[in-house]
Design an enzyme around this catalytic site. Structure first.
Site, PDB file in Angstrom:
ATOM      1  CB  CYS A   4       1.057  -3.893   3.033  1.00  0.00           C
ATOM      2  SG  CYS A   4       0.857  -4.512   4.705  1.00  0.00           S
ATOM      3  CD  GLU A  41       1.776  -2.441  -1.812  1.00  0.00           C
ATOM      4  OE1 GLU A  41       2.111  -2.763  -0.669  1.00  0.00           O
ATOM      5  OE2 GLU A  41       0.596  -2.229  -2.133  1.00  0.00           O
ATOM      6  CD  GLU A  89      -1.985  -3.139   6.846  1.00  0.00           C
ATOM      7  OE1 GLU A  89      -1.661  -2.637   5.749  1.00  0.00           O
ATOM      8  OE2 GLU A  89      -1.513  -4.187   7.293  1.00  0.00           O
ATOM      9  CE  LYS A 106     -12.927 -13.199   0.201  1.00  0.00           C
ATOM     10  NZ  LYS A 106     -11.899 -13.634  -0.803  1.00  0.00           N
ATOM     11  CG  LEU A 137      -4.507 -15.348  -4.973  1.00  0.00           C
ATOM     12  CD1 LEU A 137      -3.634 -14.123  -5.183  1.00  0.00           C
ATOM     13  CD2 LEU A 137      -4.434 -16.269  -6.190  1.00  0.00           C
TER      14      LEU A 137
END
Length: 477
Positions: free
Chosen positions: A294, A367, A260, A185, A189
């Protein structure tokens, strides 16, 4: 540059299928804000079909078609996928760039890495055969023991939009190498290239149901996948908030997960560096992939003796970055994936360097997922480490210094799953990738990535001709 976006359906059981509720979502080009196509929007009903298909794929022909087939048989499919991806590299890179906004040169690099990752896990799939029945040394000669590594089963793979096909491949390639059946999945976006991976799998004849691909929204498709009782494991890359929800859903069934998640990674620059080299790596570490990574080293911790001169150089390097439509020659920073500060048209955010921050500021602690770098100074190695480790996250970290003993010392003391020395962000499919603390757990890539999708079975045999002798024999009463 005109790029034709293919119109695809969901990929379930080796076939294209229209979503049961016939819903679709628009694809928006982040460079122009134009709708350039649409993707199917899966719901729980489609998840049911995909999970059933994956279950059938594992049990077909008593598992001999996939799950218990020799690793060498699965390797042939992985190599065929790699060859098809290489053959379509230019087209796939263009689709990637138009979908998520990354510079075309970056997208080409990503697609090359996709092919390389499938090749790498083909090799590891072959290697699995030789590792079966690895002996275990025991203290008693009357027993022999060995280990079997078996596919964990049906796995749900939920992946982000910043490296759409590459992040998917980090999960798809090892899960298939291990003999699992997977449901992917991708993020709504940026899903175009993941649907093209489905077409590649169809073309190479991957057995039906081994890989199913569902596009759609997280709450409508990702959540039912994460909580499905017939999915044996979930592997997720994305935000910490969503990762927490996935853990909670999996906990109800004691289902294993690997996560993650986010990061707020430090880069420590000592006073003995080549300023230009350090400035370029600092810029690359935060502004690569439009700052949407990330592991971005978005907290610059620089020695107080060089801070003025270093920031002056860094600003010059940053101003030299070409910001443009991803298809323009020399583009090094494209639009972010969705609405932001607009330059003229498109979701463009200029690279930003923020000084005079305090450690309590949100911009220092959380972040941003955009091209934003925060700066603090230090005077001692201990102070630098304290600043670097003062975070809930622990994905990546970088240290830049000509003193390699110091680099070694700092590397050991940084609380992160990945440490870069005199660089930032290089990634190789042979080396483990993952974080500590709220950046998640489990490791992707390398042999560790394959282990994510394998369960370990101990087999122990009593080999003596003598009776066990614990109980008194009835024949002697």
């Amino acid at each position: 540059m005109a790029v034709q976006v293919p119109s695809r359906q969901l990929f379930i059981d080796g076939e294209w299928r229209e979503p049961i509720l016939k819903k679709r979502l628009p694809i928006i080009n982040p460079a122009t804000e134009e709708i350039i196509g649409n993707i199917p929007a899966a719901t729980a009903e489609d998840v049911e079909l995909a999970v059933a298909a994956a279950r059938r794929a594992l049990s077909r022909n008593k598992g001999k078609d996939w799950a218990t087939a020799p690793g060498s048989a699965r390797a042939k499919y992985l190599r065929a996928i790699a060859a098809k991806v290489t053959e379509r590299k230019t087209e796939l890179a263009k689709l990637e760039a138009i979908d998520c906004g990354k510079p075309l040169d970056e997208a080409v690099w990503d697609i090359e890495d996709v092919a390389g990752c499938f090749e790498y896990y083909a090799d590891l799939a072959e290697g699995l055969d030789a590792k079966q029945k690895a002996p275990v040394s025991l203290p008693m000669e009357t027993f022999k023991s060995y280990v079997l590594k078996e596919p964990i089963g049906v796995v749900g793979l939920i992946t982000p939009w910043n490296y759409p096909l590459l992040m998917a491949t980090w999960k798809v390639a090892p899960s298939l190498a291990a003999g699992c059946a997977a449901i992917l999945k991708p993020s709504e976006l940026a899903s175009i290239t993941c649907l093209e991976l489905a077409e590649v799998c169809r073309e190479v004849g991957l057995p039906p149901g081994v890989l199913n691909i569902l596009t759609g929204l997280g709450p409508e498709a990702g959540a039912p996948l994460a909580s499905h009782p017939d999915v044996d494991k979930i592997a997720f890359t994305g935000s910490s908030a969503t990762g927490s929800k996935i853990m909670a859903a999996a906990a109800q069934m004691v289902k294993p997960v690997s996560l993650e998640l986010g990061g707020k990674s430090p880069i420590i620059v000592f006073e003995d560096v080549d300023l230009d080299k350090a400035a370029e790596w600092t810029a690359f570490g935060c502004f690569w992939t439009n700052g949407q990574i990330c592991s971005a080293t978005s907290r610059l911790i620089v020695h107080e003796n060089i801070v003025r001169e270093f920031l002056d150089r860094l600003v010059k390097w940053t101003k030299n970055i070409k910001i443009s439509d991803p298809f323009e020659e020399g583009c090094r920073l494209g639009p972010v994936v969705s609405g932001g500060q607009h330059l003229k048209k498109g979701f463009f955010v200029e690279p930003t360097i923020i000084t005079d921050v305090t450690t309590s500021m949100q911009i220092w602690r959380e972040e941003v997922f955009g091209p934003v770098l925060c700066v603090k100074t230090f005077s001692t190695e201990e102070e630098a480490l304290e600043l670097a480790n003062d975070t809930h996250y622990g994905l990546g970290a970088a240290v830049i210094s000509n003193d390699l003993e110091r680099c070694d010392r700092v590397s050991k003391n940084l609380q992160a799953g990945i440490v870069w020395v005199n660089c930032s962000q290089p990634c190789f499919c042979q080396a483990p990738w993952g974080g500590n603390k709220r950046s998640g757990f489990g490791r992707e890539l390398g042999e560790w990535g394959l282990d994510n999708y394998l369960s370990v079975k101990q087999v122990t045999q009593y080999v003596s001709d003598e009776p066990w002798g614990w109980y008194r024999s009835p024949s002697k009463l």
